[in-house]
Motif scaffolding. Sequence first.
Motif, PDB file in Angstrom:
ATOM      1  N   HIS A   1       0.801  -1.224   0.000  1.00 57.60           N
ATOM      2  CA  HIS A   1       0.000   0.000   0.000  1.00 57.60           C
ATOM      3  C   HIS A   1       0.837   1.279   0.000  1.00 57.60           C
ATOM      4  CE1 HIS A   1      -3.216  -2.733   0.675  1.00 57.60           C
ATOM      5  NE2 HIS A   1      -2.846  -3.040   1.904  1.00 57.60           N
ATOM      6  N   ASP A   2       2.148   1.142   0.026  1.00 57.20           N
ATOM      7  CA  ASP A   2       3.026   2.314   0.130  1.00 57.20           C
ATOM      8  C   ASP A   2       4.221   2.059  -0.790  1.00 57.20           C
ATOM      9  OD1 ASP A   2       4.339   4.608   1.016  1.00 57.20           O
ATOM     10  OD2 ASP A   2       4.306   4.050   3.138  1.00 57.20           O
ATOM     11  N   VAL A   3       5.091   3.053  -0.909  1.00 60.87           N
ATOM     12  CA  VAL A   3       6.341   2.829  -1.627  1.00 60.87           C
ATOM     13  C   VAL A   3       7.242   2.018  -0.692  1.00 60.87           C
ATOM     14  CG1 VAL A   3       8.349   3.951  -2.664  1.00 60.87           C
ATOM     15  CG2 VAL A   3       6.083   5.025  -2.828  1.00 60.87           C
ATOM     16  N   PRO A   4       7.655   0.816  -1.090  1.00 64.70           N
ATOM     17  CA  PRO A   4       8.458  -0.002  -0.175  1.00 64.70           C
ATOM     18  C   PRO A   4       9.738   0.722   0.232  1.00 64.70           C
ATOM     19  CG  PRO A   4       7.695  -1.316  -2.033  1.00 64.70           C
ATOM     20  CD  PRO A   4       7.380   0.110  -2.356  1.00 64.70           C
ATOM     21  N   ASP A   5      10.072   0.658   1.521  1.00 59.44           N
ATOM     22  CA  ASP A   5      11.287   1.293   2.022  1.00 59.44           C
ATOM     23  C   ASP A   5      12.386   0.230   2.016  1.00 59.44           C
ATOM     24  OD1 ASP A   5      13.111   2.983   3.071  1.00 59.44           O
ATOM     25  OD2 ASP A   5      12.077   3.335   4.970  1.00 59.44           O
ATOM     26  N   PHE A   6      12.763  -0.179   0.819  1.00 65.90           N
ATOM     27  CA  PHE A   6      13.733  -1.263   0.683  1.00 65.90           C
ATOM     28  C   PHE A   6      14.214  -1.280  -0.752  1.00 65.90           C
ATOM     29  CE2 PHE A   6      15.142  -5.749   1.544  1.00 65.90           C
ATOM     30  CZ  PHE A   6      15.831  -5.451   2.697  1.00 65.90           C
ATOM     31  N   VAL A   7      15.306  -1.982  -1.003  1.00 65.27           N
ATOM     32  CA  VAL A   7      15.735  -2.170  -2.388  1.00 65.27           C
ATOM     33  C   VAL A   7      14.613  -2.965  -3.064  1.00 65.27           C
ATOM     34  CG1 VAL A   7      17.540  -3.067  -3.889  1.00 65.27           C
ATOM     35  CG2 VAL A   7      18.121  -2.242  -1.583  1.00 65.27           C
ATOM     36  N   PRO A   8      13.992  -2.409  -4.128  1.00 65.09           N
ATOM     37  CA  PRO A   8      12.717  -2.942  -4.610  1.00 65.09           C
ATOM     38  C   PRO A   8      12.738  -4.423  -4.989  1.00 65.09           C
ATOM     39  CG  PRO A   8      13.335  -0.949  -5.830  1.00 65.09           C
ATOM     40  CD  PRO A   8      14.440  -1.232  -4.888  1.00 65.09           C
ATOM     41  N   ASP A   9      13.898  -4.930  -5.470  1.00 64.99           N
ATOM     42  CA  ASP A   9      13.907  -6.330  -5.929  1.00 64.99           C
ATOM     43  C   ASP A   9      14.826  -7.200  -5.079  1.00 64.99           C
ATOM     44  OD1 ASP A   9      16.231  -5.168  -6.682  1.00 64.99           O
ATOM     45  OD2 ASP A   9      16.137  -5.789  -8.783  1.00 64.99           O
ATOM     46  N   LYS A  10      15.141  -6.734  -3.886  1.00 63.30           N
ATOM     47  CA  LYS A  10      16.011  -7.554  -3.028  1.00 63.30           C
ATOM     48  C   LYS A  10      15.169  -8.557  -2.243  1.00 63.30           C
ATOM     49  CE  LYS A  10      19.791  -6.093  -1.059  1.00 63.30           C
ATOM     50  NZ  LYS A  10      20.757  -5.411  -0.188  1.00 63.30           N
ATOM     51  N   ALA A  11      15.392  -9.855  -2.509  1.00 66.02           N
ATOM     52  CA  ALA A  11      14.569 -10.909  -1.899  1.00 66.02           C
ATOM     53  C   ALA A  11      14.831 -11.004  -0.395  1.00 66.02           C
ATOM     54  CB  ALA A  11      14.870 -12.242  -2.561  1.00 66.02           C
ATOM     55  N   PRO A  12      13.813 -11.420   0.348  1.00 73.40           N
ATOM     56  CA  PRO A  12      13.989 -11.558   1.803  1.00 73.40           C
ATOM     57  C   PRO A  12      15.131 -12.514   2.163  1.00 73.40           C
ATOM     58  CG  PRO A  12      11.675 -11.827   1.195  1.00 73.40           C
ATOM     59  CD  PRO A  12      12.434 -11.743  -0.085  1.00 73.40           C
ATOM     60  N   SER A  13      15.383 -13.457   1.286  1.00 71.18           N
ATOM     61  CA  SER A  13      16.401 -14.470   1.597  1.00 71.18           C
ATOM     62  C   SER A  13      17.822 -14.001   1.254  1.00 71.18           C
ATOM     63  CB  SER A  13      16.100 -15.732   0.789  1.00 71.18           C
ATOM     64  OG  SER A  13      16.077 -15.393  -0.598  1.00 71.18           O
ATOM     65  N   TYR A  14      17.938 -12.839   0.643  1.00 69.26           N
ATOM     66  CA  TYR A  14      19.255 -12.366   0.205  1.00 69.26           C
ATOM     67  C   TYR A  14      20.209 -12.201   1.392  1.00 69.26           C
ATOM     68  CZ  TYR A  14      22.919  -9.387  -1.644  1.00 69.26           C
ATOM     69  OH  TYR A  14      24.145  -8.856  -1.986  1.00 69.26           O
ATOM     70  N   ARG A  15      21.414 -12.720   1.231  1.00 73.75           N
ATOM     71  CA  ARG A  15      22.452 -12.505   2.241  1.00 73.75           C
ATOM     72  C   ARG A  15      23.706 -12.001   1.538  1.00 73.75           C
ATOM     73  NH1 ARG A  15      18.602 -12.772   4.436  1.00 73.75           N
ATOM     74  NH2 ARG A  15      17.890 -13.987   6.221  1.00 73.75           N
ATOM     75  N   PRO A  16      24.218 -10.848   1.926  1.00 78.30           N
ATOM     76  CA  PRO A  16      25.416 -10.321   1.262  1.00 78.30           C
ATOM     77  C   PRO A  16      26.661 -11.060   1.726  1.00 78.30           C
ATOM     78  CG  PRO A  16      24.779  -8.906   3.067  1.00 78.30           C
ATOM     79  CD  PRO A  16      23.760 -10.004   3.026  1.00 78.30           C
ATOM     80  N   GLU A  17      27.732 -10.936   0.965  1.00 74.10           N
ATOM     81  CA  GLU A  17      29.045 -11.390   1.428  1.00 74.10           C
ATOM     82  C   GLU A  17      29.359 -10.624   2.712  1.00 74.10           C
ATOM     83  OE1 GLU A  17      31.519 -13.533   0.262  1.00 74.10           O
ATOM     84  OE2 GLU A  17      29.783 -14.279  -0.871  1.00 74.10           O
ATOM     85  N   PRO A  18      29.875 -11.288   3.731  1.00 68.99           N
ATOM     86  CA  PRO A  18      30.182 -10.560   4.967  1.00 68.99           C
ATOM     87  C   PRO A  18      31.094  -9.360   4.670  1.00 68.99           C
ATOM     88  CG  PRO A  18      30.501 -12.919   5.268  1.00 68.99           C
ATOM     89  CD  PRO A  18      30.214 -12.712   3.806  1.00 68.99           C
ATOM     90  N   GLY A  19      30.788  -8.265   5.299  1.00 73.18           N
ATOM     91  CA  GLY A  19      31.641  -7.093   5.150  1.00 73.18           C
ATOM     92  C   GLY A  19      31.267  -6.191   3.988  1.00 73.18           C
ATOM     93  N   THR A  20      30.256  -6.567   3.205  1.00 68.78           N
ATOM     94  CA  THR A  20      29.840  -5.700   2.100  1.00 68.78           C
ATOM     95  C   THR A  20      29.222  -4.417   2.660  1.00 68.78           C
ATOM     96  OG1 THR A  20      29.284  -7.703   0.904  1.00 68.78           O
ATOM     97  CG2 THR A  20      28.521  -5.626  -0.052  1.00 68.78           C
ATOM     98  N   GLY A  21      29.611  -3.285   2.091  1.00 72.70           N
ATOM     99  CA  GLY A  21      29.072  -2.013   2.571  1.00 72.70           C
ATOM    100  C   GLY A  21      27.957  -1.496   1.682  1.00 72.70           C
ATOM    101  N   GLY A  22      27.376  -0.383   2.101  1.00 78.05           N
ATOM    102  CA  GLY A  22      26.352   0.288   1.299  1.00 78.05           C
ATOM    103  C   GLY A  22      25.044  -0.471   1.253  1.00 78.05           C
ATOM    104  N   ALA A  23      24.179  -0.072   0.307  1.00 80.36           N
ATOM    105  CA  ALA A  23      22.873  -0.709   0.189  1.00 80.36           C
ATOM    106  C   ALA A  23      23.035  -2.191  -0.132  1.00 80.36           C
ATOM    107  CB  ALA A  23      22.064  -0.019  -0.897  1.00 80.36           C
ATOM    108  N   ALA A  24      24.121  -2.551  -0.852  1.00 84.35           N
ATOM    109  CA  ALA A  24      24.361  -3.954  -1.192  1.00 84.35           C
ATOM    110  C   ALA A  24      24.643  -4.787   0.057  1.00 84.35           C
ATOM    111  CB  ALA A  24      25.534  -4.049  -2.161  1.00 84.35           C
TER     112      ALA A  24
END
Lengths: 898, 189
Positions: free
Chosen positions: A627-650
């Motif tokens: 119902h709102d503009v999602p406050d998240f990276v629009p296509d980032k899946a809930p299961s996404y896990r970054p490489e440890p130590g990755t900075g920024g939005a990634a």
Amino acid sequence: MQDLSNADCIVIQGSNMAECHPVAYQWVTEARLKGAKVIHIDPRFTRTSATADKHIPIRAGSDVVLLGALIKFILDNELYFKEYVVAYTNAATLVNEDFQDTEDLDGLFSGYDDELGSYAPDTWAYASSDGEGDESPGTIGGPAAGHEHGQSQSERSAGDQHGSGGPALEHARVLRDETLQDPNTVFQILKRHYARYTPEMVADTCGINVDDFNYLAKAVTENSGRERTTAFVYAVGWTQHTLGAQFIRTAAIVQLLLGNMGRPGGGIMALRGHASIQGSTDIPTLYNILPGYLAMPVAGLHDTWEDYVGAIGNKEQKGFWANADTYAVSLLKAWWGKAATAENDWRFDYLPRLSGAHGTYQTTMAMLDGEVEGYFLLGQNPAVGSAHGRMQRQAMAKLKWLVVRDFNMIESATFWKDGPEIASGELTTEGIETEVFFLPAAAHTEKSGSFTQTQRMLQWHHQAVQPPGDCQSELQFFFELGRRVRELLADSTDERDRPLLDLTWDYPADENGDPDAEAVLAEINGRHLTGDKAGQPLSAYTEMKADGSTDGGCWIYTGVYADGVNHAADRKPGQEQDLTALEWGWAWPANRRILYNRASADPEGKPWSERKKYIWWDEEQGRWTGHDVPDFVPDKAPSYRPEPGTGGAAGLAGDDPFVMQADGKGWLFAPKGMLDGPLPTHYEPQESPVRNPLYAQQSNPARKVFPRKDNLWSPSGDEPGADVYPFVFTTYRLTEHHTAGGMSRWLPYLSELQPEFFCEVSPELAAERGLENGGWATIVSGRAAIEARVMVTERMTPLVIRGRTIHQVGLPYHWGVGGNAVVSGDAANDLLGVALDPNVQIQESKAGSCDIVPGRRPTGEALLRLVAEYQSRAGSTVMTGNELRTGHPESTPDTRGG
Amino acid sequence: MDPKKTLLSWPVVRQLRSGDFLGRGPSVTSARTRGLEPRTSTADKVVQSVCPYCAVGCGQRVFVKDGRVVQIEGDPDSPVSRGRLCPKGSASEQLVNNPGRQRKALYRRPGGADWEPIELSTAVEMIAQRFVESRRRTWQDHDEHGRPLRRTMGIASLGGATLDNEENYLIKKLFTAAGAIQIENQARI
């Protein structure tokens, strides 16, 4: 605002919403009609109380005890929202072993520096992954660019920079124990910190009985969880204290524990008091920040561009603040255009540097010292509206020149002929050498532009008519002033004048020949400067670059002018939209109405419940939706896990909803950013008839004090002389007036509705002091004596604090002494002294000590003698109330200014 | 006898005929009352606006006739306020039109006992000159450690919370470029 109607319980504390924000209150009424419970916690019974399920009277300034007890109740009874707390907050994060709590140090956290009167926050940092000290790269709690001391952070009012996200951390690696059992987890620290905040402590400190506390605790916890949400609402009743920022932090902890952040009907609603006070914080006319909450550079900390960029947002931290360099470069490009290049560090050297606190109160004192020559007042009336009106007026009398831009001849424009200091003989008109220019201002109907309302929504108002006579908008005036100043300096070869001469200052004229407000909005939004899209507006701040190929005056507002359309003027009628109404106005960031709304779904991206469905992951589309503009990276899946130590939005995992926090989590414990402690702790106000029942430390040890002869305080607690000013006073507003009256006391309608200054007292206090309803009373503080009509009312409740009755006096602060308004009267703010919250440099004006006696105040010199006689009887000296450390044999008086 | 006045124009008959049995409605209106029209229906144009008082941001409709604001009412289209205004918002027509509003620039000289009229353009030029002079007199290039300051502590400003974003933007931009840092508003208070 409308979202309040989704709440199942609403706690209004530090706000009289029904009277001060009456039109917004319709959404509380809607919620209540749907069955929500509404609780009003306030020293006075008001119309908000009258329409709530329950009013709980509280002693002004004791809110942290009440909310701290609520935290204890939630933890003890295991009523927190476990899945939310573990996944979305820093409850599981481990804190540095060297951290010591106020429970260990009798009211101080580790790191307090007696010499500086402030904290070195290194020990509050998160634990490091390699087990070494906090200098190692494993620590994320330390400041990103060196360990900045609290003293320095306080002076630049660093707390304000968190208006759009948390403080910078070095990187995003943390240690977590998701069983929450490790004694160094935030969760266990929280438990220990609030262990003594019992319902009995609430009774003894706030004057709230155990039954009332249980009612509140039950209502809030029963209406939180998967199926239900509770909202908190506050206003300046929370902010105007020497630990005001911590009041709000306490509510934030409650809301995070109960899982109420980022969800419909949840959150903490700040009710602000001016049409664009949010806007003037986002695009700040404030000393310590640049547009979009970028720090103003500080001498010694940010001498070079590299220092600055490293400090404002580290590339290794999580979230969108890691891109702060793109926001800063775009701002410098907007201001200095072609003159700003990579080679000259985008003209970072053109920015002036801070070297201490330069807030409005420090500036007032600098005026008294003759350091300030010229002063602009732009729709503000400090002679009435600022704390310590006497100090304000006397300071203005020391100026060389003063420019007042207002609708009406406010008291700050006429203090030199009809101010209270002329009447008392302290100043004479002929002795005031200040040259005063009064320039009439244009009204909102006479100019186009945008206001940002209290929930970050920009709304455009269209010009309806031409301003009359000499009336001008600030846009016209400042454009013209800038033009003339640049003209006067046009031939200058002085290097100091380059920033003015290189400034982009060429706005197109509108149909009336005035600078076009929409062109200014377009500059704020930002543009592509190179490539195919050169000249086109940016659509989102994520398009900003640090290579000079974009500009933009305020990154959080990017998108308001996307595709060249003024979205602040979007006006699809509410009745043709759902409750969120995304096509009416534009809210920053990215037209998002509820911040951190990723938290409205569970870690897997499913709504916590059908009833509280708001934003969720659409597996098929591979996108967040709702119902709102999602406050998240629009296509980032809930299961996404970054490489440890990755900075920024990634670096944000698919279940890190707090995207502006450096670790993606909601902070129960603040490892950085708060200057008076990582957890809220109760301290008494600067002036209080009560001794702190929790610690020997009476008041916030990091507060900002100003020991001066013109800023004396009442003794507090059981200090000798405290009984000279035995009562608590608190200031407030009425429906019919607006702050210092500049926009209301000149209007016959409103003046007729509320013609005269009055004080509210209980029948018990009236009997004790012989005050008569409708008669006069004189109210005396350590600074001033004023008179008011008496209103005797049961709306004021005497509170029993440890067997002693404490009376509170209510004072609306709209009136001032002058000869031009339809109605005038003594100014309540004259009673106030200046003591400030260390995080944001806001004064304590919601709690002070006073005496009240029947009859009118004396005039002339006799008035000054009355104030002096009280001061002498109380034994007040410049050190009274200004010792930052109290109750310790080793404590020594503090003799420095703030 | 007035030929237009017949038996049918007798008050009691008028009341009965028009269904205004209590005699408080159309049967007792004067010609003047019948000729009255609300200012909102005779306005030349209606402009959408926003209430200038608190931060709720209620929608307003500004009714204009002959280049003058004649009425301000709540905007029913606003999803925030749904047409409502509080006493202050309802009084905002008077904020604009109140006869006591200052419409002329005024000047008070140092030590002067009263205001004097001044041309707006003269006043702005005098302010620009004082701005430049004060800035020059109070300029600080470096601190005691030789670190850049590039500023003046001689010029300060207070206000902005009642102003437009675009106005605050120009104020901050100009003052920052001039090196004036003591720029504050109600948000600090």
